[in-house]
Write a protein that holds these residues in place. Structure first.
Motif, PDB file in Angstrom:
ATOM      1  N   ILE A   1      -2.078   4.092   8.564  1.00 38.08           N
ATOM      2  CA  ILE A   1      -2.389   3.510   9.869  1.00 38.08           C
ATOM      3  C   ILE A   1      -1.813   2.104   9.989  1.00 38.08           C
ATOM      4  O   ILE A   1      -1.339   1.510   9.010  1.00 38.08           O
ATOM      5  N   GLN A   2      -1.890   1.570  11.195  1.00 32.54           N
ATOM      6  CA  GLN A   2      -1.243   0.307  11.519  1.00 32.54           C
ATOM      7  C   GLN A   2      -1.730  -0.839  10.644  1.00 32.54           C
ATOM      8  O   GLN A   2      -2.905  -0.931  10.286  1.00 32.54           O
ATOM      9  N   SER A   3      -0.770  -1.706  10.288  1.00 26.75           N
ATOM     10  CA  SER A   3      -1.008  -2.993   9.613  1.00 26.75           C
ATOM     11  C   SER A   3      -1.519  -2.867   8.184  1.00 26.75           C
ATOM     12  O   SER A   3      -1.949  -3.859   7.591  1.00 26.75           O
ATOM     13  N   VAL A   4      -1.448  -1.680   7.592  1.00 30.05           N
ATOM     14  CA  VAL A   4      -1.848  -1.504   6.191  1.00 30.05           C
ATOM     15  C   VAL A   4      -0.708  -1.935   5.277  1.00 30.05           C
ATOM     16  O   VAL A   4       0.470  -1.759   5.589  1.00 30.05           O
ATOM     17  N   LYS A   5      -1.086  -2.495   4.126  1.00 26.50           N
ATOM     18  CA  LYS A   5      -0.105  -2.931   3.128  1.00 26.50           C
ATOM     19  C   LYS A   5      -0.270  -2.116   1.851  1.00 26.50           C
ATOM     20  O   LYS A   5      -1.376  -2.013   1.304  1.00 26.50           O
ATOM     21  N   ILE A   6       0.832  -1.548   1.370  1.00 22.87           N
ATOM     22  CA  ILE A   6       0.860  -0.806   0.114  1.00 22.87           C
ATOM     23  C   ILE A   6       1.554  -1.674  -0.931  1.00 22.87           C
ATOM     24  O   ILE A   6       2.685  -2.111  -0.726  1.00 22.87           O
ATOM     25  N   GLY A   7       0.892  -1.925  -2.055  1.00 24.87           N
ATOM     26  CA  GLY A   7       1.440  -2.803  -3.081  1.00 24.87           C
ATOM     27  C   GLY A   7       2.622  -2.208  -3.832  1.00 24.87           C
ATOM     28  O   GLY A   7       3.046  -1.082  -3.592  1.00 24.87           O
ATOM     29  N   LYS A   8       3.128  -2.974  -4.782  1.00 26.03           N
ATOM     30  CA  LYS A   8       4.321  -2.588  -5.534  1.00 26.03           C
ATOM     31  C   LYS A   8       4.048  -1.419  -6.481  1.00 26.03           C
ATOM     32  O   LYS A   8       2.995  -1.357  -7.118  1.00 26.03           O
ATOM     33  N   PHE A   9       5.028  -0.534  -6.582  1.00 29.76           N
ATOM     34  CA  PHE A   9       5.039   0.559  -7.559  1.00 29.76           C
ATOM     35  C   PHE A   9       3.754   1.395  -7.512  1.00 29.76           C
ATOM     36  O   PHE A   9       3.250   1.831  -8.537  1.00 29.76           O
ATOM     37  N   SER A  10       3.260   1.601  -6.327  1.00 29.18           N
ATOM     38  CA  SER A  10       2.100   2.469  -6.135  1.00 29.18           C
ATOM     39  C   SER A  10       2.559   3.836  -5.630  1.00 29.18           C
ATOM     40  O   SER A  10       3.676   3.995  -5.142  1.00 29.18           O
TER      41      SER A  10
ATOM     42  N   ASP B   1      -5.678  -1.367   2.768  1.00 29.92           N
ATOM     43  CA  ASP B   1      -4.645  -1.862   1.865  1.00 29.92           C
ATOM     44  C   ASP B   1      -4.802  -1.265   0.461  1.00 29.92           C
ATOM     45  O   ASP B   1      -5.921  -1.016   0.001  1.00 29.92           O
ATOM     46  N   ILE B   2      -3.649  -1.077  -0.204  1.00 32.19           N
ATOM     47  CA  ILE B   2      -3.609  -0.560  -1.571  1.00 32.19           C
ATOM     48  C   ILE B   2      -2.916  -1.601  -2.440  1.00 32.19           C
ATOM     49  O   ILE B   2      -1.842  -2.102  -2.090  1.00 32.19           O
ATOM     50  N   LYS B   3      -3.500  -1.918  -3.590  1.00 37.53           N
ATOM     51  CA  LYS B   3      -2.926  -2.937  -4.476  1.00 37.53           C
ATOM     52  C   LYS B   3      -1.741  -2.378  -5.264  1.00 37.53           C
ATOM     53  O   LYS B   3      -1.412  -1.206  -5.179  1.00 37.53           O
ATOM     54  N   ASP B   4      -1.133  -3.245  -6.089  1.00 34.06           N
ATOM     55  CA  ASP B   4       0.003  -2.845  -6.915  1.00 34.06           C
ATOM     56  C   ASP B   4      -0.404  -1.801  -7.954  1.00 34.06           C
ATOM     57  O   ASP B   4      -1.540  -1.810  -8.456  1.00 34.06           O
TER      58      ASP B   4
END
Length: 217
Positions: free
Chosen positions: A178-187, A198-201
Protein backbone atom coordinates in the motif's frame (compact mmCIF):
# COMPACT_ATOMS: atom_id res chain seq x y z
CA UNK A 1 27.52 -3.06 -42.40
CA UNK A 2 25.04 -3.45 -39.53
CA UNK A 3 24.34 -0.33 -37.47
CA UNK A 4 23.25 -2.41 -34.50
CA UNK A 5 25.15 -2.23 -31.21
CA UNK A 6 27.01 -5.41 -30.23
CA UNK A 7 26.11 -6.68 -26.76
CA UNK A 8 27.00 -9.72 -24.67
CA UNK A 9 24.51 -11.21 -22.21
CA UNK A 10 25.85 -12.52 -18.91
CA UNK A 11 23.87 -15.41 -17.46
CA UNK A 12 21.67 -17.94 -19.23
CA UNK A 13 18.27 -19.32 -18.25
CA UNK A 14 14.65 -18.22 -18.27
CA UNK A 15 15.28 -14.56 -17.49
CA UNK A 16 17.82 -14.42 -20.29
CA UNK A 17 15.22 -15.85 -22.66
CA UNK A 18 12.77 -13.02 -21.96
CA UNK A 19 15.52 -10.38 -22.30
CA UNK A 20 16.50 -11.81 -25.69
CA UNK A 21 12.86 -11.58 -26.79
CA UNK A 22 12.71 -7.92 -25.73
CA UNK A 23 16.01 -7.06 -27.44
CA UNK A 24 14.79 -8.72 -30.63
CA UNK A 25 11.68 -6.53 -30.58
CA UNK A 26 13.68 -3.37 -29.92
CA UNK A 27 15.95 -4.17 -32.86
CA UNK A 28 18.79 -1.95 -31.64
CA UNK A 29 21.26 -4.60 -30.48
CA UNK A 30 23.21 -7.46 -32.03
CA UNK A 31 23.62 -10.19 -29.39
CA UNK A 32 27.11 -11.61 -29.94
CA UNK A 33 26.57 -14.44 -27.46
CA UNK A 34 25.89 -15.42 -23.87
CA UNK A 35 28.39 -15.91 -21.05
CA UNK A 36 27.77 -18.61 -18.45
CA UNK A 37 29.52 -21.53 -16.74
CA UNK A 38 31.78 -23.93 -18.66
CA UNK A 39 29.16 -26.66 -18.23
CA UNK A 40 26.68 -24.69 -20.33
CA UNK A 41 29.00 -23.91 -23.24
CA UNK A 42 27.45 -24.93 -26.54
CA UNK A 43 23.85 -24.65 -25.37
CA UNK A 44 21.53 -22.16 -27.04
CA UNK A 45 18.80 -19.88 -25.70
CA UNK A 46 16.31 -18.78 -28.36
CA UNK A 47 19.00 -19.53 -30.92
CA UNK A 48 21.70 -17.47 -29.17
CA UNK A 49 24.73 -19.63 -28.23
CA UNK A 50 26.35 -19.77 -24.81
CA UNK A 51 29.91 -19.42 -26.03
CA UNK A 52 31.76 -17.44 -23.37
CA UNK A 53 32.66 -17.77 -19.72
CA UNK A 54 33.03 -14.85 -17.34
CA UNK A 55 36.83 -14.95 -17.50
CA UNK A 56 36.59 -14.09 -21.22
CA UNK A 57 34.56 -10.91 -20.74
CA UNK A 58 37.56 -8.61 -20.32
CA UNK A 59 39.01 -9.95 -23.56
CA UNK A 60 35.69 -9.35 -25.33
CA UNK A 61 35.71 -5.74 -24.10
CA UNK A 62 39.24 -5.25 -25.40
CA UNK A 63 38.12 -6.61 -28.79
CA UNK A 64 35.47 -3.91 -29.04
CA UNK A 65 32.32 -5.32 -27.42
CA UNK A 66 31.46 -2.36 -25.19
CA UNK A 67 27.91 -3.23 -24.08
CA UNK A 68 26.78 -5.98 -21.72
CA UNK A 69 23.76 -6.88 -19.62
CA UNK A 70 23.27 -9.10 -16.57
CA UNK A 71 20.70 -11.66 -17.67
CA UNK A 72 21.00 -14.00 -14.71
CA UNK A 73 17.67 -14.10 -12.88
CA UNK A 74 17.18 -13.59 -9.16
CA UNK A 75 14.79 -15.34 -6.79
CA UNK A 76 15.26 -13.88 -3.33
CA UNK A 77 19.05 -13.54 -3.34
CA UNK A 78 20.58 -10.84 -5.56
CA UNK A 79 24.18 -11.67 -4.60
CA UNK A 80 25.20 -13.14 -7.96
CA UNK A 81 23.50 -10.39 -9.99
CA UNK A 82 25.29 -7.76 -7.89
CA UNK A 83 28.65 -9.52 -8.36
CA UNK A 84 28.19 -9.73 -12.13
CA UNK A 85 27.01 -6.12 -12.39
CA UNK A 86 30.04 -4.86 -10.45
CA UNK A 87 32.39 -7.01 -12.53
CA UNK A 88 31.00 -5.64 -15.80
CA UNK A 89 31.26 -2.06 -14.52
CA UNK A 90 34.86 -2.66 -13.40
CA UNK A 91 35.80 -3.93 -16.87
CA UNK A 92 34.24 -0.83 -18.38
CA UNK A 93 31.12 -2.16 -20.10
CA UNK A 94 28.14 0.09 -20.67
CA UNK A 95 24.99 -1.54 -19.28
CA UNK A 96 21.96 -0.20 -21.14
CA UNK A 97 18.45 0.25 -19.82
CA UNK A 98 16.16 -2.22 -21.58
CA UNK A 99 12.46 -1.35 -21.78
CA UNK A 100 10.00 -3.69 -23.44
CA UNK A 101 7.97 -2.02 -26.20
CA UNK A 102 4.99 -3.77 -24.59
CA UNK A 103 5.31 -1.80 -21.34
CA UNK A 104 4.00 1.66 -20.37
CA UNK A 105 6.65 3.85 -18.75
CA UNK A 106 5.98 7.53 -18.10
CA UNK A 107 8.47 10.00 -19.57
CA UNK A 108 9.31 11.30 -16.07
CA UNK A 109 10.52 7.90 -14.82
CA UNK A 110 14.28 7.70 -14.12
CA UNK A 111 15.86 4.26 -14.66
CA UNK A 112 19.41 3.24 -13.73
CA UNK A 113 22.02 1.31 -15.71
CA UNK A 114 21.34 -2.32 -16.54
CA UNK A 115 17.72 -2.41 -15.41
CA UNK A 116 15.16 -4.33 -17.46
CA UNK A 117 11.47 -3.46 -17.76
CA UNK A 118 9.49 -6.52 -18.86
CA UNK A 119 6.33 -6.77 -21.03
CA UNK A 120 3.07 -5.49 -19.56
CA UNK A 121 4.73 -3.35 -16.87
CA UNK A 122 3.19 0.02 -15.97
CA UNK A 123 5.34 2.65 -14.24
CA UNK A 124 3.73 5.98 -13.44
CA UNK A 125 5.01 9.55 -13.04
CA UNK A 126 8.11 10.57 -11.08
CA UNK A 127 9.11 7.06 -10.06
CA UNK A 128 12.82 6.24 -9.78
CA UNK A 129 14.23 2.82 -10.64
CA UNK A 130 17.82 2.06 -9.57
CA UNK A 131 20.60 0.12 -11.27
CA UNK A 132 20.48 -3.57 -12.16
CA UNK A 133 16.81 -3.98 -11.30
CA UNK A 134 14.31 -6.43 -12.74
CA UNK A 135 10.79 -5.05 -13.10
CA UNK A 136 9.04 -8.21 -14.14
CA UNK A 137 6.03 -9.04 -16.28
CA UNK A 138 2.83 -7.04 -15.62
CA UNK A 139 4.11 -5.34 -12.47
CA UNK A 140 2.33 -2.07 -11.69
CA UNK A 141 4.27 0.73 -10.02
CA UNK A 142 2.40 3.92 -9.23
CA UNK A 143 3.61 7.51 -8.93
CA UNK A 144 6.56 8.71 -6.85
CA UNK A 145 7.90 5.28 -5.94
CA UNK A 146 11.62 4.73 -5.31
CA UNK A 147 13.11 1.37 -6.27
CA UNK A 148 16.76 1.20 -5.26
CA UNK A 149 19.60 -0.77 -6.90
CA UNK A 150 19.48 -4.55 -7.45
CA UNK A 151 15.79 -4.95 -6.59
CA UNK A 152 13.61 -7.61 -8.23
CA UNK A 153 9.94 -6.73 -8.58
CA UNK A 154 8.42 -10.10 -9.56
CA UNK A 155 5.53 -10.67 -12.00
CA UNK A 156 2.16 -9.17 -11.10
CA UNK A 157 3.36 -7.05 -8.17
CA UNK A 158 1.33 -3.91 -7.34
CA UNK A 159 2.99 -0.93 -5.67
CA UNK A 160 0.76 1.99 -4.68
CA UNK A 161 2.07 5.55 -4.74
CA UNK A 162 5.21 6.69 -2.86
CA UNK A 163 6.40 3.19 -1.94
CA UNK A 164 10.13 2.82 -1.24
CA UNK A 165 11.93 -0.48 -1.92
CA UNK A 166 15.51 -0.35 -0.66
CA UNK A 167 18.56 -2.03 -2.15
CA UNK A 168 18.56 -5.73 -2.93
CA UNK A 169 15.05 -6.59 -1.82
CA UNK A 170 12.79 -9.09 -3.58
CA UNK A 171 9.06 -8.47 -3.93
CA UNK A 172 7.43 -11.84 -4.69
CA UNK A 173 4.95 -12.65 -7.42
CA UNK A 174 1.56 -11.00 -6.99
CA UNK A 175 2.44 -9.13 -3.79
CA UNK A 176 0.74 -5.79 -3.07
CA UNK A 177 2.21 -2.91 -1.08
CA UNK A 178 0.00 0.00 0.00
CA UNK A 179 0.89 3.66 -0.37
CA UNK A 180 3.91 5.20 1.39
CA UNK A 181 5.24 1.91 2.81
CA UNK A 182 9.00 1.42 3.01
CA UNK A 183 10.69 -1.96 2.51
CA UNK A 184 14.20 -2.19 3.96
CA UNK A 185 17.37 -3.52 2.35
CA UNK A 186 17.74 -7.16 1.30
CA UNK A 187 14.30 -8.15 2.54
CA UNK A 188 11.94 -10.67 0.95
CA UNK A 189 8.21 -10.13 0.52
CA UNK A 190 6.55 -13.49 -0.12
CA UNK A 191 4.37 -14.17 -3.15
CA UNK A 192 0.81 -12.93 -2.78
CA UNK A 193 1.53 -10.94 0.37
CA UNK A 194 -0.26 -7.70 1.24
CA UNK A 195 2.07 -5.26 2.99
CA UNK A 196 0.42 -2.50 5.00
CA UNK A 197 3.32 -1.32 7.19
CA UNK A 198 7.05 -0.64 6.92
CA UNK A 199 9.45 -3.60 6.83
CA UNK A 200 12.99 -3.34 8.23
CA UNK A 201 16.22 -4.56 6.62
CA UNK A 202 16.95 -8.27 6.13
CA UNK A 203 13.44 -9.47 6.98
CA UNK A 204 11.23 -12.16 5.41
CA UNK A 205 7.49 -11.51 5.47
CA UNK A 206 4.46 -13.13 3.89
CA UNK A 207 0.72 -13.37 4.32
CA UNK A 208 -2.31 -11.08 4.23
CA UNK A 209 -1.58 -8.90 6.04
CA UNK A 210 2.14 -9.67 5.78
CA UNK A 211 3.85 -10.75 9.01
CA UNK A 212 7.51 -11.37 9.86
CA UNK A 213 8.50 -14.99 9.22
CA UNK A 214 12.26 -14.80 9.62
CA UNK A 215 15.45 -12.89 8.89
CA UNK A 216 17.80 -12.97 5.97
CA UNK A 217 21.45 -13.81 6.64
Amino acid sequence: MSSKIDIVLVGGGGHCKVVISILNKIGKYNIVGISDTKEKLGQKILGIPIKYTDDQLEELFEKGIKHALVTLGSVGNPEHRIRLFNMLKRIGFELPVVISPDSVVDDTVDIGDGSVIMPGVIINADTKIGKNCIINTRASIDHDCVIEDHVHIAPGVTLSGSVIIEEGSHIGTGASIIQSVKIGKFSIIGAGSVVIKDIKDNIKVFGNPAEIRGKEK
